[in-house]
Design a protein around this motif. Structure first.
Motif, PDB file in Angstrom:
ATOM      1  N   PHE A  52       0.826  -1.199   0.000  1.00 61.62           N
ATOM      2  CA  PHE A  52       0.000   0.000   0.000  1.00 61.62           C
ATOM      3  C   PHE A  52       0.867   1.258   0.000  1.00 61.62           C
ATOM      4  N   ILE A  53       1.874   1.304   0.865  1.00 65.81           N
ATOM      5  CA  ILE A  53       2.727   2.486   0.962  1.00 65.81           C
ATOM      6  C   ILE A  53       3.564   2.659  -0.294  1.00 65.81           C
ATOM      7  N   ASP A  54       4.056   1.569  -0.844  1.00 66.28           N
ATOM      8  CA  ASP A  54       4.840   1.667  -2.080  1.00 66.28           C
ATOM      9  C   ASP A  54       3.976   2.230  -3.208  1.00 66.28           C
ATOM     10  N   ARG A  55       2.749   1.773  -3.314  1.00 62.23           N
ATOM     11  CA  ARG A  55       1.862   2.284  -4.364  1.00 62.23           C
ATOM     12  C   ARG A  55       1.532   3.751  -4.125  1.00 62.23           C
ATOM     13  N   LEU A  56       1.275   4.102  -2.875  1.00 62.97           N
ATOM     14  CA  LEU A  56       0.965   5.488  -2.537  1.00 62.97           C
ATOM     15  C   LEU A  56       2.120   6.415  -2.910  1.00 62.97           C
ATOM     16  N   ALA A  57       3.331   5.995  -2.607  1.00 61.11           N
ATOM     17  CA  ALA A  57       4.501   6.827  -2.883  1.00 61.11           C
ATOM     18  C   ALA A  57       4.725   7.034  -4.374  1.00 61.11           C
ATOM     19  N   ALA A  58       4.291   6.094  -5.196  1.00 62.21           N
ATOM     20  CA  ALA A  58       4.555   6.162  -6.630  1.00 62.21           C
ATOM     21  C   ALA A  58       3.538   6.999  -7.394  1.00 62.21           C
ATOM     22  N   ILE A  59       2.450   7.392  -6.735  1.00 63.59           N
ATOM     23  CA  ILE A  59       1.406   8.149  -7.422  1.00 63.59           C
ATOM     24  C   ILE A  59       1.841   9.597  -7.625  1.00 63.59           C
ATOM     25  N   ALA A  60       1.651  10.098  -8.821  1.00 58.52           N
ATOM     26  CA  ALA A  60       1.909  11.511  -9.097  1.00 58.52           C
ATOM     27  C   ALA A  60       0.723  12.327  -8.597  1.00 58.52           C
ATOM     28  N   ALA A  61       0.960  13.190  -7.635  1.00 54.34           N
ATOM     29  CA  ALA A  61      -0.124  13.998  -7.080  1.00 54.34           C
ATOM     30  C   ALA A  61      -0.633  14.984  -8.122  1.00 54.34           C
ATOM     31  N   PRO A  62      -1.896  15.382  -8.035  1.00 56.05           N
ATOM     32  CA  PRO A  62      -2.411  16.396  -8.959  1.00 56.05           C
ATOM     33  C   PRO A  62      -1.652  17.719  -8.821  1.00 56.05           C
ATOM     34  N   ALA A  63      -1.747  18.538  -9.848  1.00 58.16           N
ATOM     35  CA  ALA A  63      -1.134  19.865  -9.788  1.00 58.16           C
ATOM     36  C   ALA A  63      -1.669  20.621  -8.586  1.00 58.16           C
ATOM     37  N   GLY A  64      -0.771  21.323  -7.884  1.00 66.54           N
ATOM     38  CA  GLY A  64      -1.184  22.048  -6.695  1.00 66.54           C
ATOM     39  C   GLY A  64      -1.302  21.187  -5.471  1.00 66.54           C
ATOM     40  N   CYS A  65      -0.722  19.976  -5.526  1.00 63.77           N
ATOM     41  CA  CYS A  65      -0.727  19.069  -4.385  1.00 63.77           C
ATOM     42  C   CYS A  65       0.665  18.453  -4.250  1.00 63.77           C
ATOM     43  N   ALA A  66       1.020  18.080  -3.025  1.00 60.87           N
ATOM     44  CA  ALA A  66       2.281  17.395  -2.769  1.00 60.87           C
ATOM     45  C   ALA A  66       1.988  16.015  -2.209  1.00 60.87           C
ATOM     46  N   ASN A  67       2.669  15.027  -2.745  1.00 58.81           N
ATOM     47  CA  ASN A  67       2.587  13.678  -2.208  1.00 58.81           C
ATOM     48  C   ASN A  67       3.646  13.545  -1.120  1.00 58.81           C
ATOM     49  N   PRO A  68       3.260  13.518   0.159  1.00 60.82           N
ATOM     50  CA  PRO A  68       4.272  13.495   1.227  1.00 60.82           C
ATOM     51  C   PRO A  68       5.220  12.309   1.158  1.00 60.82           C
ATOM     52  N   TYR A  69       4.780  11.221   0.517  1.00 63.62           N
ATOM     53  CA  TYR A  69       5.540   9.975   0.528  1.00 63.62           C
ATOM     54  C   TYR A  69       6.429   9.820  -0.699  1.00 63.62           C
ATOM     55  N   GLY A  70       6.320  10.768  -1.637  1.00 64.74           N
ATOM     56  CA  GLY A  70       7.168  10.708  -2.817  1.00 64.74           C
ATOM     57  C   GLY A  70       7.741  12.044  -3.230  1.00 64.74           C
ATOM     58  N   THR A  71       7.409  13.114  -2.490  1.00 64.72           N
ATOM     59  CA  THR A  71       7.795  14.473  -2.878  1.00 64.72           C
ATOM     60  C   THR A  71       8.925  15.008  -2.005  1.00 64.72           C
ATOM     61  N   TYR A  72       9.976  15.499  -2.644  1.00 66.63           N
ATOM     62  CA  TYR A  72      11.010  16.275  -1.964  1.00 66.63           C
ATOM     63  C   TYR A  72      11.078  17.636  -2.626  1.00 66.63           C
TER      64      TYR A  72
END
Length: 231
Positions: free
Chosen positions: A5-25
């Motif tokens: 679940f976490i691996d899949r969550l981290a790999a998702i590209a968040a929509p514009a104007g959003c940050a994916n905490p688990y894949g975004t630096y």
């Protein structure tokens, strides 16, 4: 299941104007390139600790920059993880797993943010009540939208996610609920309930503790617990 679940969550590209905490630096916002990995580790420890014990899934709307954007855990701020909240021992969140801040120390306003990261009022209210009711391992916290929505070019702001943004990612909360199948879903706030109607038409909703709702949130959670055993 939680690792996948976490691996899949981290790999998702968040929509514009959003940050994916688990894949975004973001340089200058996150403390280091390792920040998303730290948040994934903290989320993994948090979820794993509760997988066999959670009987409630308390669902709010979306991560905020003072909370899950940097802690990785819904309705939880960095200072909660680091033991800087009166009445909330850090082991109540992650057990013996060491926690770390992931927000950049130079971007806070001043004072405590520089040493211990952000503080979120909602996190304080929710966690103090979970501790008081003995629910720290019997409730799992999540957001109906898993990414941090912010205003354009302003990563340290919050905005309400659109219905289209939420609807496009409802499969994420459905997957998480499958991993916590015995847990009863209860919304924190009417907005979260409205977003979840396509999946769960008749969910109960507690008053959100923000904007003067702390007492009603506490009363609602206590009534929920008093109504029957969470076992």
């Amino acid at each position: 299941m939680i690792d996948a679940f976490i691996d899949r969550l981290a790999a998702i590209a968040a929509p514009a104007g959003c940050a994916n905490p688990y894949g975004t630096y973001i340089q200058g916002v996150d403390i280091a390139p390792e920040a998303p990995g730290i948040r994934r580790r903290q989320l993994r420890a948090y979820l794993t600790r509760r997988q066999d014990t959670a009987r409630l899934m308390l669902v709010a709307e979306a991560p905020g920059y003072q909370g899950a954007r940097f802690s990785g855990i819904a309705m939880t701020c960095e200072r909660t993880l680091l033991g800087q909240k009166s009445g909330v021992p850090p082991e109540a969140v992650l057990g013996d797993v060491p926690a770390a801040r992931t927000s950049h120390p130079d971007m806070g306003r001043n004072g405590p943010e520089a040493a211990h990261g952000f503080s979120e009022p909602t996190a304080s209210i929710v966690w103090r009540e979970l501790v008081a009711l003995g629910l720290t391992d019997r409730a799992v916290l999540w957001n109906v939208f898993p990414f941090h929505p912010h205003r354009p070019d302003a990563p340290l702001t919050n905005r309400t996610p659109s219905y289209a943004e939420v609807a496009a990612h409802l499969d994420i909360i459905a997957d998480l609920h499958a991993a916590f199948a015995p847990a009863r879903v209860v919304c924190i706030g009417n907005t979260a309930r409205d977003h979840l109607r396509p999946l769960y038409p008749d969910l109960p909703a507690l008053r959100h503790p923000a904007n003067g709702g702390a007492s009603k949130f506490r009363d609602g959670l206590r009534r929920l617990v008093d109504a029957g055993p969470l076992s």
